[in-house]
Design an enzyme around this catalytic site. Structure first.
Site, PDB file in Angstrom:
ATOM      1  N   GLU A  31       0.822  -1.216   0.000  1.00  0.00           N
ATOM      2  CA  GLU A  31       0.000   0.000   0.000  1.00  0.00           C
ATOM      3  C   GLU A  31       0.852   1.259   0.000  1.00  0.00           C
ATOM      4  O   GLU A  31       1.961   1.274   0.538  1.00  0.00           O
ATOM      5  CB  GLU A  31      -0.952   0.015   1.183  1.00  0.00           C
ATOM      6  CG  GLU A  31      -0.297   0.200   2.531  1.00  0.00           C
ATOM      7  CD  GLU A  31      -1.312   0.369   3.633  1.00  0.00           C
ATOM      8  OE1 GLU A  31      -1.724   1.512   3.896  1.00  0.00           O
ATOM      9  OE2 GLU A  31      -1.685  -0.658   4.234  1.00  0.00           O
ATOM     10  N   ARG A  39      -2.414  11.296   6.726  1.00  0.00           N
ATOM     11  CA  ARG A  39      -2.447  10.464   5.513  1.00  0.00           C
ATOM     12  C   ARG A  39      -3.767  10.498   4.759  1.00  0.00           C
ATOM     13  O   ARG A  39      -3.792  10.330   3.547  1.00  0.00           O
ATOM     14  CB  ARG A  39      -2.133   9.003   5.853  1.00  0.00           C
ATOM     15  CG  ARG A  39      -0.685   8.763   6.176  1.00  0.00           C
ATOM     16  CD  ARG A  39      -0.421   7.305   6.504  1.00  0.00           C
ATOM     17  NE  ARG A  39      -0.421   6.487   5.296  1.00  0.00           N
ATOM     18  CZ  ARG A  39      -0.600   5.185   5.294  1.00  0.00           C
ATOM     19  NH1 ARG A  39      -0.834   4.540   6.414  1.00  0.00           N
ATOM     20  NH2 ARG A  39      -0.564   4.498   4.170  1.00  0.00           N
ATOM     21  N   ARG A  92      -5.497   5.618  -1.099  1.00  0.00           N
ATOM     22  CA  ARG A  92      -4.360   4.714  -1.221  1.00  0.00           C
ATOM     23  C   ARG A  92      -4.313   4.093  -2.613  1.00  0.00           C
ATOM     24  O   ARG A  92      -5.337   3.903  -3.269  1.00  0.00           O
ATOM     25  CB  ARG A  92      -4.451   3.543  -0.235  1.00  0.00           C
ATOM     26  CG  ARG A  92      -4.572   3.895   1.216  1.00  0.00           C
ATOM     27  CD  ARG A  92      -3.240   4.333   1.826  1.00  0.00           C
ATOM     28  NE  ARG A  92      -3.383   4.489   3.258  1.00  0.00           N
ATOM     29  CZ  ARG A  92      -3.902   5.572   3.841  1.00  0.00           C
ATOM     30  NH1 ARG A  92      -4.305   6.596   3.121  1.00  0.00           N
ATOM     31  NH2 ARG A  92      -3.988   5.640   5.151  1.00  0.00           N
ATOM     32  N   HIS A 112     -10.611   4.443   2.295  1.00  0.00           N
ATOM     33  CA  HIS A 112      -9.837   3.679   3.274  1.00  0.00           C
ATOM     34  C   HIS A 112     -10.181   2.198   3.247  1.00  0.00           C
ATOM     35  O   HIS A 112     -10.596   1.609   4.233  1.00  0.00           O
ATOM     36  CB  HIS A 112     -10.001   4.264   4.680  1.00  0.00           C
ATOM     37  CG  HIS A 112      -8.852   3.923   5.580  1.00  0.00           C
ATOM     38  ND1 HIS A 112      -8.921   2.905   6.488  1.00  0.00           N
ATOM     39  CD2 HIS A 112      -7.618   4.444   5.690  1.00  0.00           C
ATOM     40  CE1 HIS A 112      -7.776   2.826   7.134  1.00  0.00           C
ATOM     41  NE2 HIS A 112      -6.966   3.747   6.666  1.00  0.00           N
TER      42      HIS A 112
END
Length: 147
Positions: free
Chosen positions: A104, A115, A119, A136
């Site tokens: 990831e 963050r 992703r 997420h």
């Protein structure tokens, strides 16, 4: 009052269960991986070219994904210490593969000082398959990287 506590607790749990069910995923757009890990048909939207990387990216990827992909291709350095770690796929939302297959990487979100939820998940070493999630790890969209 003591006999009312179990009934009150049961009522709260029932309401929570009903509300939880309202947040279950609805129809999944094409090009995504369903929560059960079943890949849907990959009809990608028209590609766009990311300005700085020269890589053609699908339109659902944010512009910041080009920077992340460039770092992945060059092996870093990455801004976040978690980038490059093994993605466990605990919820089995991606196809089942041996442990260590998925990794990831953070896709920065402008305006956040943490963050965030975006992703890129890669599969294979070197990466052979790419997924993007902006929620997420709840849903994933597969995409290809052309250079």
């Amino acid at each position: 009052m003591r006999s009312m506590k179990p009934l009150l607790l049961l009522a709260v749990l029932a309401i929570a269960a009903l509300l939880w069910g309202r947040h279950s995923p609805g129809p999944t757009p094409e090009g995504t991986v369903a929560p059960q890990g079943t890949a849907l048909p990959q009809h990608a939207p028209p590609p766009r070219t990311a300005g700085t990387s020269g890589t053609t990216l699908p339109s659902f990827l944010p512009p910041e994904a080009a920077d992340t992909l460039r770092l992945i291709a060059s092996g870093g350095p990455f801004q976040h210490r978690q980038d490059g770690v093994v993605f466990q796929n605990r919820e089995s939302r991606l196809p089942s593969m041996p442990e260590g297959y998925y990794h990831e990487y953070t896709v920065d979100t402008p305006g956040l000082d943490y963050r965030g939820a975006r992703r890129i998940i890669t599969g294979g070493t070197p990466p052979q398959i790419y997924y993007y999630t902006d929620d997420h790890y709840r849903t994933f969209r597969q995409f290809e990287v052309s250079r």
